[in-house]
Motif scaffolding. Structure first.
Motif, PDB file in Angstrom:
ATOM      1  N   LYS A   1      44.334  -7.582  35.470  1.00 18.51           N
ATOM      2  CA  LYS A   1      44.029  -7.631  36.919  1.00 18.51           C
ATOM      3  C   LYS A   1      45.279  -7.899  38.093  1.00 18.51           C
ATOM      4  O   LYS A   1      46.013  -8.727  37.711  1.00 18.51           O
ATOM      5  CB  LYS A   1      42.921  -8.187  37.205  1.00 18.51           C
ATOM      6  N   SER A   2      45.328  -7.275  39.089  1.00 18.34           N
ATOM      7  CA  SER A   2      46.542  -7.215  39.796  1.00 18.34           C
ATOM      8  C   SER A   2      45.960  -7.500  41.380  1.00 18.34           C
ATOM      9  O   SER A   2      45.054  -6.746  41.728  1.00 18.34           O
ATOM     10  CB  SER A   2      47.474  -6.053  39.649  1.00 18.34           C
ATOM     11  N   GLU A   3      46.750  -8.413  41.860  1.00 16.85           N
ATOM     12  CA  GLU A   3      46.247  -8.871  43.310  1.00 16.85           C
ATOM     13  C   GLU A   3      47.063  -7.677  44.372  1.00 16.85           C
ATOM     14  O   GLU A   3      47.729  -6.745  44.103  1.00 16.85           O
ATOM     15  CB  GLU A   3      47.122 -10.196  43.668  1.00 16.85           C
ATOM     16  N   LYS A   4      46.447  -7.851  45.636  1.00 20.84           N
ATOM     17  CA  LYS A   4      46.816  -6.723  46.839  1.00 20.84           C
ATOM     18  C   LYS A   4      48.555  -6.906  46.846  1.00 20.84           C
ATOM     19  O   LYS A   4      48.978  -8.038  46.367  1.00 20.84           O
ATOM     20  CB  LYS A   4      46.266  -7.227  47.999  1.00 20.84           C
TER      21      LYS A   4
ATOM     22  N   SER B   1      50.717  -5.766  45.326  1.00 22.40           N
ATOM     23  CA  SER B   1      51.570  -6.108  43.984  1.00 22.40           C
ATOM     24  C   SER B   1      52.551  -5.071  43.900  1.00 22.40           C
ATOM     25  O   SER B   1      51.942  -3.760  43.994  1.00 22.40           O
ATOM     26  CB  SER B   1      50.500  -6.190  42.758  1.00 22.40           C
TER      27      SER B   1
ATOM     28  N   TYR C   1      40.011  -1.876  41.725  1.00 21.77           N
ATOM     29  CA  TYR C   1      39.084  -2.799  41.104  1.00 21.77           C
ATOM     30  C   TYR C   1      37.747  -2.591  41.712  1.00 21.77           C
ATOM     31  O   TYR C   1      36.715  -3.109  40.952  1.00 21.77           O
ATOM     32  CB  TYR C   1      39.720  -4.134  41.410  1.00 21.77           C
TER      33      TYR C   1
ATOM     34  N   GLU D   1      45.141  -2.694  47.867  1.00 19.54           N
ATOM     35  CA  GLU D   1      43.793  -2.959  46.900  1.00 19.54           C
ATOM     36  C   GLU D   1      44.023  -3.932  45.820  1.00 19.54           C
ATOM     37  O   GLU D   1      45.198  -3.791  45.176  1.00 19.54           O
ATOM     38  CB  GLU D   1      43.282  -1.700  46.580  1.00 19.54           C
ATOM     39  N   GLU D   2      43.084  -4.448  45.377  1.00 19.89           N
ATOM     40  CA  GLU D   2      43.139  -5.259  44.080  1.00 19.89           C
ATOM     41  C   GLU D   2      42.910  -4.050  43.064  1.00 19.89           C
ATOM     42  O   GLU D   2      42.394  -2.850  43.239  1.00 19.89           O
ATOM     43  CB  GLU D   2      42.015  -6.280  44.138  1.00 19.89           C
TER      44      GLU D   2
END
Length: 437
Positions: A332-335, A337, A348, A421-422
């Protein structure tokens, strides 16, 4: 046909007139026999009654009798085969197993001249090549057919003369079966044209079998040495182009046998498509029944058995899995990134179900830039000139049965994550070349 040593012959007996004649004939003329009866599970109580009848007759005659039971309707549901084909496969498997258990050197079948005439007409209707127009052979491996040149009328007279009792199978009157329609409608019309039609067809099939044997020997010489490995068999394409055109289908048939794929269910369309590869001289592949392939590559023709299907494996964030020649990782990658730039970044918020990796499934497709619509993966593979035998080895990412991304095309455009976006980021590494996407 019969062993000179006097060793055991297994007689396949259904209980009908033909097989009961065979039982009595072999008992009288040879003596050392055992009986095998296979109950197909098609006709309910009637079928069970036939099995009891055969057992009782064998007990009266003092002959060993082994009865097997199968579930043909179930096999039809599981495989999609016709009732006739499913019954044949189960019956022959039972006969082979029983012969091995008893140490029988031969397995006797009650096919007669009319049966073989039906086979010839059926093959003609299907457009069979000359290999199929020889009908059933009198001897094939351990199987023998002593009555193959004996007509139904002759067997009927023999049964009456010897006082042979037998069962009647009501399915022989069922016009849903192709052979019954040939037996009841076509053969009688041919006998009106020529009263000796069955005998004439028997002679024609015997001639065809002799010619087939000669052509098969010539084809084997033309094919030459076959290179075999665990995956199949191959020869230089030049051996086909150098051979007479009439021999090429037989050479291909031999190569099918050498590869382990075999001729079963390989029809005219497969032969035509495979031989077309040779004529065009361009690399490509043709799918064969059972998952095999005929492939032309680097001036070499290969019949390749299908590899075992790759599994469906779950994908979880923070984990990696090995699938085929690939290692697939999910995180999972945050906003905002840097992963936003990856073609394997999925939105996501749009992923409601667990992801998995699997081979391409029928109907799977993706919407790719700059395309405005969804296209099937089959079409995308073809446009990318990815051979049919390679497609099942390429990973496809699914959620809830829907394809989200696929190697080597990337993510469905409707699911591609933007920088704001995530995201679920997928890394695919092909271990052979140690390259990453």
């Amino acid at each position: 046909m019969l062993p000179e040593s006097g060793s055991l012959v297994l007689c396949a007996v259904s209980g009908g007139m033909d097989s009961m004649c065979l039982l009595h004939f072999l008992l009288k003329e040879y003596g050392n026999i055992a009986v095998a009866h296979f109950e197909h599970g098609i006709r309910g109580e009637s079928s069970l009654a036939d099995a009891e009848f055969v057992e009782a007759e064998c007990a009266r005659l003092g002959i060993p009798c082994l009865v097997g039971h199968g579930d043909v309707p179930r096999r039809v549901r599981e495989t999609g085969e016709s009732t006739e084909e499913a019954a044949r496969k189960l019956r022959y498997a039972f006969l082979a197993q029983t012969a091995a258990e008893l140490g029988a050197e031969r397995i006797a079948l009650a096919h007669h001249a009319d049966d073989n005439a039906e086979t010839l007409l059926f093959q003609l209707a299907r457009g069979s090549a000359s290999t199929g127009l020889g009908g059933m052979p009198p001897v094939r491996g351990s199987y023998i057919r002593p009555f193959l040149t004996t007509t139904k009328e002759e067997l009927r007279a023999y049964a009456k003369e010897q006082g042979i009792v037998y069962c009647k199978d009501e399915t022989n009157e069922d016009m849903r079966y192709a052979r019954n329609r040939i037996r009841k409608r076509v053969l009688p019309e041919l006998k009106e044209v020529n009263v000796g039609a069955v005998e004439a067809m028997s002679r024609a099939m015997a001639v065809q079998r002799r010619e087939n044997a000669l052509l098969d020997r010539l084809a084997k010489v033309a094919l030459g040495e076959v290179q075999k490995d665990e995956g199949g068999a191959s020869v230089p394409c030049a051996v086909f182009t150098a051979a007479e055109e009439a021999l090429r289908p037989r050479m291909l048939s031999l190569l099918l046998s050498e590869s382990g794929v075999g001729r079963k269910d390989v029809g005219a369309k497969h032969f035509e498509a495979s031989l077309s590869l040779i004529e065009k001289g361009k690399d490509g592949s043709v799918s064969l029944p059972g998952g095999g392939f005929c492939k032309l590559e680097a001036e070499k023709l290969t019949i390749q058995r299908s590899a075992p299907a790759l599994p469906v494996l779950p994908l979880r964030a923070g984990e990696s899995v090995d699938w085929g020649n690939y290692t697939i990782s999910l995180k999972k990658s945050e906003k905002n990134s840097p992963a936003r730039d990856s073609q394997w970044a999925l939105r996501y918020a749009m992923i409601a179900e667990e992801l998995c990796v699997a081979p391409v499934q029928s109907g799977a497709g993706l919407q790719l830039a700059p395309s405005k619509g969804r296209r099937s993966l089959k079409r995308l593979y073809a446009d990318a000139h990815i051979a049919a035998d390679a497609r099942q080895c390429l990973p496809v990412i699914y959620a809830g049965g829907e394809a989200l991304a696929a190697e080597p095309f990337g993510v469905d455009e409707s699911l591609r994550a933007s920088a704001s976006e995530e995201a679920l980021c997928i890394t695919i590494r092909k271990r052979e070349k140690d390259t990453e996407r």
